[in-house]
Write an enzyme that holds these catalytic residues in place. Structure first.
Site, PDB file in Angstrom:
ATOM      1  N   GLU A  73       0.873  -1.181   0.000  1.00  0.00           N
ATOM      2  CA  GLU A  73       0.000   0.000   0.000  1.00  0.00           C
ATOM      3  C   GLU A  73       0.903   1.221   0.000  1.00  0.00           C
ATOM      4  O   GLU A  73       1.235   1.779   1.033  1.00  0.00           O
ATOM      5  CB  GLU A  73      -0.937  -0.025   1.207  1.00  0.00           C
ATOM      6  CG  GLU A  73      -1.987  -1.093   1.038  1.00  0.00           C
ATOM      7  CD  GLU A  73      -3.181  -0.935   1.962  1.00  0.00           C
ATOM      8  OE1 GLU A  73      -3.498   0.191   2.388  1.00  0.00           O
ATOM      9  OE2 GLU A  73      -3.780  -1.976   2.262  1.00  0.00           O
TER      10      GLU A  73
ATOM     11  N   ASP B  22      -9.745   0.303  -1.200  1.00  0.00           N
ATOM     12  CA  ASP B  22      -8.952   1.055  -0.241  1.00  0.00           C
ATOM     13  C   ASP B  22      -9.875   2.095   0.382  1.00  0.00           C
ATOM     14  O   ASP B  22     -10.675   2.709  -0.315  1.00  0.00           O
ATOM     15  CB  ASP B  22      -7.772   1.725  -0.946  1.00  0.00           C
ATOM     16  CG  ASP B  22      -6.719   2.133   0.046  1.00  0.00           C
ATOM     17  OD1 ASP B  22      -6.422   1.338   0.960  1.00  0.00           O
ATOM     18  OD2 ASP B  22      -6.208   3.258  -0.050  1.00  0.00           O
TER      19      ASP B  22
ATOM     20  N   ASP C 237     -15.010   1.680  13.279  1.00  0.00           N
ATOM     21  CA  ASP C 237     -16.472   1.564  13.431  1.00  0.00           C
ATOM     22  C   ASP C 237     -16.993   2.007  14.807  1.00  0.00           C
ATOM     23  O   ASP C 237     -18.049   2.645  14.876  1.00  0.00           O
ATOM     24  CB  ASP C 237     -16.938   0.126  13.141  1.00  0.00           C
ATOM     25  CG  ASP C 237     -17.004  -0.162  11.647  1.00  0.00           C
ATOM     26  OD1 ASP C 237     -16.924   0.785  10.855  1.00  0.00           O
ATOM     27  OD2 ASP C 237     -17.149  -1.341  11.284  1.00  0.00           O
TER      28      ASP C 237
END
Ligand code: IMP
Length: 185
Positions: A37, A66, A145
């Site tokens: 990445e 991504d 989250d």
């Protein structure tokens, strides 16, 4: 039945995609190939590098994704650094950085890249606006989250089930665009 490879090591992302593509006649196969990445200025740039790397050794159509959390009061941080930041300072670190901040707005962004062997990749982008909580809440989901509430909701992503999160989420919206494209193929 058509099939498509999803190159990811992230089980949470894979189950979100599987849940959505269930309705189309498309089987999703998870391949945990791993790819660098490379740090870029945008998610598209990061995903584009990933595609080029995978294409050299994987000769089937595939998707990669991504994503990142862009916090307004932190000038878009962690953004393209979201993964590294999650594994270093995590949700607690982000809450700490926002401790004295009244402005709690943030946006999750997701980009899917769809790649076929002889073609340039196509990008599908989705966003979800929301706010950052003051405490972590919920046990579900992954990553940031527990500290993110989408606009118009009272629950964090971590307090929702996958189906519920998909109706709001950046990845869900990007995925809808990818699905529209796959339907036409
Ligand atoms: P990635 O590089 O796309 O895997 O994601 C970057 C980071 O953002 C990861 O470490 C995840 O923890 C986080 N992230 C990506 N998508 C979500 C999401 O839907 N919810 C919470 N965190 C996410």
């Amino acid at each position: 039945m058509k099939s498509i490879y999803f190159i990811t090591g992230n089980k949470g992302k894979f189950s979100e995609v599987k849940e959505k593509l269930k309705r189309l006649d498309v089987a999703v196969i998870q391949e945990n190939l791993g790819y660098p990445e490379v740090q870029g200025d945008s998610l598209e740039e990061v995903a584009g590098y990933g595609v080029e790397h995978i294409k050299k050794r994987f000769l089937h159509p595939f998707i990669i994704e991504d994503a990142g959390l862009f916090v307004d009061a932190l000038d878009g941080f962690p953004g393209v650094y979201s993964k590294y930041v999650f594994f270093t300072i995590g949700c607690k670190g982000i809450l700490k950085l926002l401790e004295d901040k009244k402005r709690r707005t943030a946006v999750f962004r997701s980009v899917y890249a769809y790649s076929e062997p002889n073609n340039k990749p196509l990008f599908f982008i989705g966003e979800c606006q929301g706010i950052i909580t003051t405490k972590e809440r919920g046990e579900g989901g992954f990553g940031y989250d527990p500290i993110f509430i989408p606009d118009g909701e009272t629950k964090t992503f971590a307090e929702m089930n996958t189906e519920e999160k998909n109706t709001f989420s950046h990845r869900g919206k990007a995925l809808d665009k990818l699905i529209d494209f796959l339907k036409e193929k």
